[in-house]
Motif scaffolding. Structure first.
Motif, short mmCIF file in Angstrom:
data_model
loop_
_atom_site.label_atom_id
_atom_site.label_comp_id
_atom_site.label_asym_id
_atom_site.label_seq_id
_atom_site.Cartn_x
_atom_site.Cartn_y
_atom_site.Cartn_z
N PHE A 67 43.91 14.34 10.41
CA PHE A 67 44.23 13.32 9.42
C PHE A 67 44.69 13.95 8.11
CE2 PHE A 67 40.74 11.77 12.13
CZ PHE A 67 41.43 10.78 12.80
N GLU A 68 45.76 13.39 7.55
CA GLU A 68 46.33 13.92 6.31
C GLU A 68 45.48 13.55 5.09
OE1 GLU A 68 50.40 12.90 5.84
OE2 GLU A 68 51.06 13.94 7.65
N GLU A 69 44.90 12.35 5.11
CA GLU A 69 44.10 11.90 3.97
C GLU A 69 42.62 11.89 4.34
OE1 GLU A 69 43.56 8.06 0.95
OE2 GLU A 69 45.20 8.09 2.39
N ILE A 70 41.90 12.89 3.83
CA ILE A 70 40.46 12.99 4.08
C ILE A 70 39.75 13.01 2.73
CG2 ILE A 70 38.58 14.34 5.09
CD1 ILE A 70 40.55 15.49 7.08
N LYS A 71 39.05 11.94 2.42
CA LYS A 71 38.33 11.86 1.15
C LYS A 71 37.00 12.59 1.27
CE LYS A 71 40.24 7.41 -0.41
NZ LYS A 71 39.91 6.05 -0.91
N THR A 72 36.71 13.41 0.27
CA THR A 72 35.43 14.13 0.25
C THR A 72 34.64 13.84 -1.03
OG1 THR A 72 36.61 16.07 -0.62
CG2 THR A 72 36.23 16.00 1.76
N ASN A 73 35.34 13.61 -2.11
CA ASN A 73 34.66 13.33 -3.39
C ASN A 73 34.36 11.83 -3.51
OD1 ASN A 73 34.82 16.06 -4.19
ND2 ASN A 73 36.93 15.74 -4.91
N ILE A 74 33.48 11.37 -2.64
CA ILE A 74 33.14 9.95 -2.61
C ILE A 74 31.71 9.80 -2.11
CG2 ILE A 74 34.04 9.68 -0.26
CD1 ILE A 74 34.94 6.85 -1.02
N SER A 75 30.98 8.84 -2.66
CA SER A 75 29.61 8.60 -2.22
C SER A 75 29.61 7.87 -0.88
CB SER A 75 28.85 7.79 -3.26
OG SER A 75 29.36 6.46 -3.33
N ASN A 76 28.49 7.96 -0.18
CA ASN A 76 28.41 7.29 1.11
C ASN A 76 28.50 5.77 0.95
OD1 ASN A 76 27.97 7.46 4.00
ND2 ASN A 76 25.95 6.56 3.63
N LYS A 77 27.90 5.24 -0.11
CA LYS A 77 27.95 3.80 -0.36
C LYS A 77 29.38 3.33 -0.59
CE LYS A 77 26.24 0.17 -3.46
NZ LYS A 77 25.42 -0.12 -4.67
N ALA A 78 30.12 4.07 -1.43
CA ALA A 78 31.51 3.70 -1.71
C ALA A 78 32.37 3.83 -0.47
CB ALA A 78 32.05 4.57 -2.84
#
Length: 380
Positions: A70-81
């Motif tokens: 996958f090209e877009e992998i978010k890592t700087n994000i909380s589990n709730k968000a």
């Protein structure tokens, strides 16, 4: 009459033309549209949330980020968000590494698991693809970390070979991937495709009615003002929507696993679906007459891909994605996914559907005002 003379007739020529035209439209629209699968799978956005306080979680997150397609992998994000975005289908998958993962893994604790959360109330291809991806990840991690866990513990403990072998066998199942499904859809393809079938059932009927009611509008010119006739056409469309919506909702409830509390909401949306679809398809009929059906057919076929029931916007090629923003079918299908199977807000989709209907009706008013000249009304 000879057969050659029959073939030269209007009916035969029209049938031959429509047979070829429909085949060209259907294959020319469907086949290119579905080549996006699996070619555009890498366009799906996912999130990897690492809350592990040890080193193992960071290593897993980094490895997954490098290996997943996958090209877009978010890592700087909380589990709730991340879960909220998943609920709204802004993410296709959430991978959550819990806080105590490293500690549990090193202790051989069977509770050392990673959560993989998938939203079933989404396009069919997205949900099925994510389940396949999760299965592959779990297989790899299970093999990798059962071996690593065993090696780590045995290195830290001076135990005889026999005990070490027994210990390794117990540790073999120390990692378990936890697959979480939100907005679960009951088993059966008829349930998964219900949002699309409900929408198409009334869209096709409205498209045919557009030709018939606009024909009635033209046939009755001179018997009433065009303003009055236009109002008659709109009121008739609403009445048909009420009746067709009631029947279609009843059939859906008789066959599908849908809560009885949803009946009124589905009926109301079906009424809105019909009215919007009627005005949307009537535009070219008011403009070009019956010949407008030649445009309505490919527009219908285009929307079967652009409605998001099978593939999401992230997977669509640009023309289909652009079409989804003005497609009544897209907003209707997404509203049903949210309303029947999901817990996200249905309001944005219903507002989008209503806006398409209002714009289409205003366009029809302009067409009638400009292109349909007033006729003297027969007062007899």
């Amino acid at each position: 009459m000879k057969f050659t003379e029959f073939l030269k007739g209007k009916g035969a020529k029209s049938s031959i033309f429509m047979g070829i035209f429909y085949a060209v439209c259907m294959l020319g629209i469907f086949l290119p549209g579905y080549t996006a699968i699996p070619g555009n799978i890498d366009q799906l956005p996912i999130a990897i949330v690492n809350e592990d306080t040890g080193e193992v979680g960071a290593q897993i997150a980094e490895n997954l980020k490098g290996q997943l397609p996958f090209e877009e992998i978010k890592t700087n994000i909380s589990n709730k968000a991340a879960l909220e975005d998943l609920e709204d289908n802004e993410l296709a998958l959430v991978i959550h590494i819990p806080e105590a993962f490293s500690a549990n893994l090193q202790n051989g604790d069977v509770s050392s698991s990673i959560d993989f959360t998938v939203n079933e109330a989404s396009a069919t291809v997205v949900a099925s693809t994510m389940n396949q991806v999760v299965s592959q990840i779990n297989t790899q991690l299970s093999t990798q970390f059962s071996q690593q866990t065993a090696e780590g513990i045995l290195m830290n403990l001076n135990v005889p070979k026999e005990q070490a072998q027994e210990m390794a066998e117990k540790i073999d199942n120390s990692y378990v991937g936890n697959i979480v499904t939100i907005n679960d859809i009951p088993d059966g393809m008829h349930n998964n495709m219900l949002p699309m079938f409900l929408t198409m059932a009334l869209y096709v009927g409205a498209m045919i009615a557009a030709m018939q009611l606009v024909g009635a509008f033209k046939a009755n010119r001179g018997k009433a003002t065009k303003t009055r006739l236009f109002v008659y056409v709109q009121v008739t469309a609403v009445i048909i929507g009420i009746l067709a919506g009631l029947i279609s909702a009843a059939i859906a409830f008789g066959i599908n696993d849908v809560s009885g509390e949803m009946f009124i909401q589905i009926w109301e949306q079906q009424i809105l679906n019909y009215w919007v679809s009627f005005n949307f398809t009537a535009t070219v009929i008011f403009l070009f007459g019956e010949a407008g059906m030649l445009l309505n057919i490919p527009v219908l076929l285009f929307q079967t891909i652009a409605n998001g029931a099978t593939i999401s916007r992230d997977l669509m090629y640009a023309p289909y994605e652009w079409a989804s923003y003005i497609s009544p079918m897209y907003y209707s299908v997404q509203a049903y996914f949210a309303n029947i199977f999901g817990s996200t807000s249905v309001s944005p989709f219903l507002m989008g559907l209503t806006l398409v209907g209002i714009v289409a009706m205003l366009i029809n008013i302009v067409i009638v005002w400009i292109f349909h000249k007033p006729l003297q009304v027969d007062k007899a």
